[in-house]
Design a protein around this motif. Structure first.
Motif, PDB file in Angstrom:
ATOM      1  N   TRP A 234       0.817  -1.217   0.000  1.00  0.00           N
ATOM      2  CA  TRP A 234       0.000   0.000   0.000  1.00  0.00           C
ATOM      3  C   TRP A 234       0.854   1.271   0.000  1.00  0.00           C
ATOM      4  O   TRP A 234       0.364   2.339  -0.389  1.00  0.00           O
ATOM      5  CB  TRP A 234      -0.958  -0.007   1.180  1.00  0.00           C
ATOM      6  N   LEU A 235       2.115   1.169   0.383  1.00  0.00           N
ATOM      7  CA  LEU A 235       2.988   2.337   0.332  1.00  0.00           C
ATOM      8  C   LEU A 235       3.197   2.803  -1.104  1.00  0.00           C
ATOM      9  O   LEU A 235       3.173   4.008  -1.390  1.00  0.00           O
ATOM     10  CB  LEU A 235       4.339   2.022   0.977  1.00  0.00           C
TER      11      LEU A 235
ATOM     12  N   MET B 113       9.767   8.131   4.682  1.00  0.00           N
ATOM     13  CA  MET B 113       8.722   7.111   4.638  1.00  0.00           C
ATOM     14  C   MET B 113       8.846   6.235   3.391  1.00  0.00           C
ATOM     15  O   MET B 113       8.729   5.004   3.465  1.00  0.00           O
ATOM     16  CB  MET B 113       7.354   7.810   4.658  1.00  0.00           C
ATOM     17  N   LEU B 114       9.137   6.855   2.245  1.00  0.00           N
ATOM     18  CA  LEU B 114       9.166   6.102   0.994  1.00  0.00           C
ATOM     19  C   LEU B 114      10.473   5.348   0.775  1.00  0.00           C
ATOM     20  O   LEU B 114      10.469   4.231   0.245  1.00  0.00           O
ATOM     21  CB  LEU B 114       8.933   7.051  -0.189  1.00  0.00           C
TER      22      LEU B 114
ATOM     23  N   HIS C  95      11.441   5.399  11.294  1.00  0.00           N
ATOM     24  CA  HIS C  95      10.613   5.214  10.103  1.00  0.00           C
ATOM     25  C   HIS C  95       9.134   5.272  10.470  1.00  0.00           C
ATOM     26  O   HIS C  95       8.321   5.887   9.755  1.00  0.00           O
ATOM     27  CB  HIS C  95      10.930   3.880   9.426  1.00  0.00           C
ATOM     28  N   PHE C  96       8.761   4.659  11.571  1.00  0.00           N
ATOM     29  CA  PHE C  96       7.370   4.708  12.007  1.00  0.00           C
ATOM     30  C   PHE C  96       6.966   6.142  12.348  1.00  0.00           C
ATOM     31  O   PHE C  96       5.847   6.575  12.044  1.00  0.00           O
ATOM     32  CB  PHE C  96       7.175   3.793  13.217  1.00  0.00           C
ATOM     33  N   PHE C  97       7.882   6.884  12.956  1.00  0.00           N
ATOM     34  CA  PHE C  97       7.617   8.287  13.273  1.00  0.00           C
ATOM     35  C   PHE C  97       7.368   9.082  11.988  1.00  0.00           C
ATOM     36  O   PHE C  97       6.467   9.937  11.936  1.00  0.00           O
ATOM     37  CB  PHE C  97       8.790   8.875  14.051  1.00  0.00           C
TER      38      PHE C  97
ATOM     39  N   MET D 129       4.039  11.164  10.919  1.00  0.00           N
ATOM     40  CA  MET D 129       4.063  12.580  10.579  1.00  0.00           C
ATOM     41  C   MET D 129       3.415  12.850   9.217  1.00  0.00           C
ATOM     42  O   MET D 129       2.732  13.866   9.037  1.00  0.00           O
ATOM     43  CB  MET D 129       5.511  13.098  10.579  1.00  0.00           C
ATOM     44  N   VAL D 130       3.616  11.954   8.271  1.00  0.00           N
ATOM     45  CA  VAL D 130       2.959  12.122   6.974  1.00  0.00           C
ATOM     46  C   VAL D 130       1.448  12.004   7.141  1.00  0.00           C
ATOM     47  O   VAL D 130       0.674  12.792   6.573  1.00  0.00           O
ATOM     48  CB  VAL D 130       3.479  11.084   5.963  1.00  0.00           C
TER      49      VAL D 130
END
Length: 467
Positions: free
Chosen positions: A57-58, A116-117, A128-130, A134-135
């Motif tokens: 889904w990313l 994130m990407l 990365h989870f943070f 944030m996004v």
């Protein structure tokens, strides 16, 4: 039918571009929060199934996000090119609100989207989870500011007018105007539901094709739980939003109901179907339930709802349009609720993933959330007419002085470019969805080292494989 002069062409162009654009933010809002859930579950359980769904889904989120940014830029430019009267009158309010969106939402998204990407194997799991969080927060903050601006146009307050221009007095009053809370909750919930239906349709397609993997089952199951739990909540939010609209924009409610006049001493009926006729000032072939309109719209058995004939003809919204757009939205909502309930029953019967009629139904429901959003947006914006700032500035007074030829050429150019560019984008999204989640063993694990240490990955290998 109104002649398509420059004014109507400008309205049509804005409606066309905003209809294309709103689809992308709606999915972006829902998918961003969905990705937070998926990565959070992976961090909690370390089950590779969640990681597989996250990566699947990313990529879809990234393409959708990019198209949303591109289509959104056009919206801001149109305020200056086609609606200079509106910008001159209300730019002191809408300009800062859109600036606040850039300074908060866009900065968050731009700052953390790259991590994130592309940072899965370059930063630690926590960071990365943070970034994902944030996004997701950025998408919600963008919704906050956009709806604050649009809601102020429906229920303006916190200002005075000097020399024909709006002068802000209280930004708290401007932002938290009377319709803003309900519109914010209603739109955000609609975005979550639309994304759930989109995810559910993707899962249904793979199940129909025989891809009965645990990852596909999981995303299909999550989508149905979302529809079951959130669709009733959205109905309650819509009811409260309707009460707010009745208080501040009664002409819109009268147009939505196709209600032309009240009979003294009688409760207002609810028109289920009919054909509102603006010229004859009546609704043809009405199918009505006596008294139910008062019960639903006022929560009373005797209060009457304002009728269209209570307002001057030049201040009545087009009931022919909003009557049916509202019913499309409500019908889509009922289908979502039915989907959740039937899914619960099939889950109880242990046939959720095997019932092909239901899988086809879920597949067909994929775009229904977006259809409901578009229908709701038409209801909201056409129901505001003939005002662009309700009660203060008429739409006809807000348009720029362009010729019919100029507006015709620009509208045709928009149609050609949008269908070419975003049509390709849609096709690419479909290709990504058809690929489905990768098998868990094909995915690279999250590394805890930093990119500056070339041997950090080697430290994860067993001793006999290091050298």
């Amino acid at each position: 039918m109104a002649e398509l002069d420059a004014f109507h062409l400008a309205r049509l162009q804005f409606a066309f571009t905003v209809s294309f654009h709103i689809i992308f933010p709606a999915l972006t809002i829902g998918l961003a929060s969905y990705l937070v859930v998926l990565e959070g579950m992976w961090l909690k359980t370390r089950n590779a199934l969640w990681r597989s769904l996250y990566h699947f889904w990313l990529s879809i989120f990234a393409v959708n996000f990019g198209m949303g940014v591109v289509s959104g830029l056009v919206m801001a430019y149109q305020f200056g090119t086609n609606w200079s009267g509106f910008s001159q009158f209300a730019g002191s309010v809408t300009g800062p609100l859109l600036t606040y969106e850039v300074l908060t939402a866009f900065f968050l998204e731009a700052g953390f989207l790259g991590v994130m990407l592309f940072g899965w194997n370059k930063v630690g799991p926590g960071l990365h989870f943070f970034a994902t969080c944030m996004v997701a927060l950025g998408t919600l903050m963008s919704t906050f500011w956009i709806l604050a601006s649009n809601s102020w146009m429906h229920t303006p307050q916190g200002f005075h007018i000097a020399d024909g221009q709006v002068v802000p007095d209280s930004w708290m009053a401007i932002i938290f105007n009377p319709s803003f809370p309900w519109r914010l909750i209603h739109m955000s919930t609609a975005a979550f539901l639309s994304s759930a239906l989109f995810v559910g349709a993707s899962g249904a397609w793979h199940l129909l094709r025989g891809n009965d993997s645990p990852a596909v089952r999981k995303m299909f199951s999550m989508a149905l739980w979302m529809a079951l739990l959130v669709a009733p909540v959205q109905a309650l939010i819509g009811d409260m939003h309707g009460l707010n609209t009745l208080e501040h924009q009664p002409a819109k409610i009268a147009a939505i109901e196709g209600h032309w006049e009240n009979t003294p001493g009688e409760a207002t009926p609810l028109l289920l179907f009919g054909l509102p006729d603006m010229d004859e000032e009546r609704t043809r072939y009405p199918l009505a339930i006596p008294g139910l309109g008062s019960l639903i719209l006022t929560h009373s058995l005797d209060k009457q709802v304002p009728a269209l004939k209570d307002f001057p003809p030049d201040e009545r919204p087009n009931s022919t349009i909003v009557f049916w757009s509202f019913r499309i939205m409500v019908g889509a909502g009922l289908l979502m609720l039915a989907m959740g309930v039937v899914g619960l029953w099939l889950r109880y019967r242990k046939r959720l993933y095997q019932s092909r009629p239901f899988l086809w139904f879920a597949l067909g429901m994929g775009p229904m959330g977006l259809v409901a959003i578009l229908a709701g947006w038409v209801t909201t914006e056409v129901g505001r007419q003939p005002w662009v700032v309700y009660g203060l500035l008429r739409t006809r007074d807000a348009v720029s002085a362009h010729s019919t030829l100029q507006m015709s050429v620009s509208l045709i150019a928009f149609i050609v470019v949008y269908f070419a560019v975003f049509g390709v984008g849609y096709l690419y999204l479909i290709r990504l969805i058809k690929k489905g989640p990768k098998p868990e063993q094909d995915l690279t694990v999250h590394t805890d080292g930093t990119p500056a240490r070339p041997l950090s990955a080697a430290e994860k290998l067993p001793p006999q494989e290091k050298f």
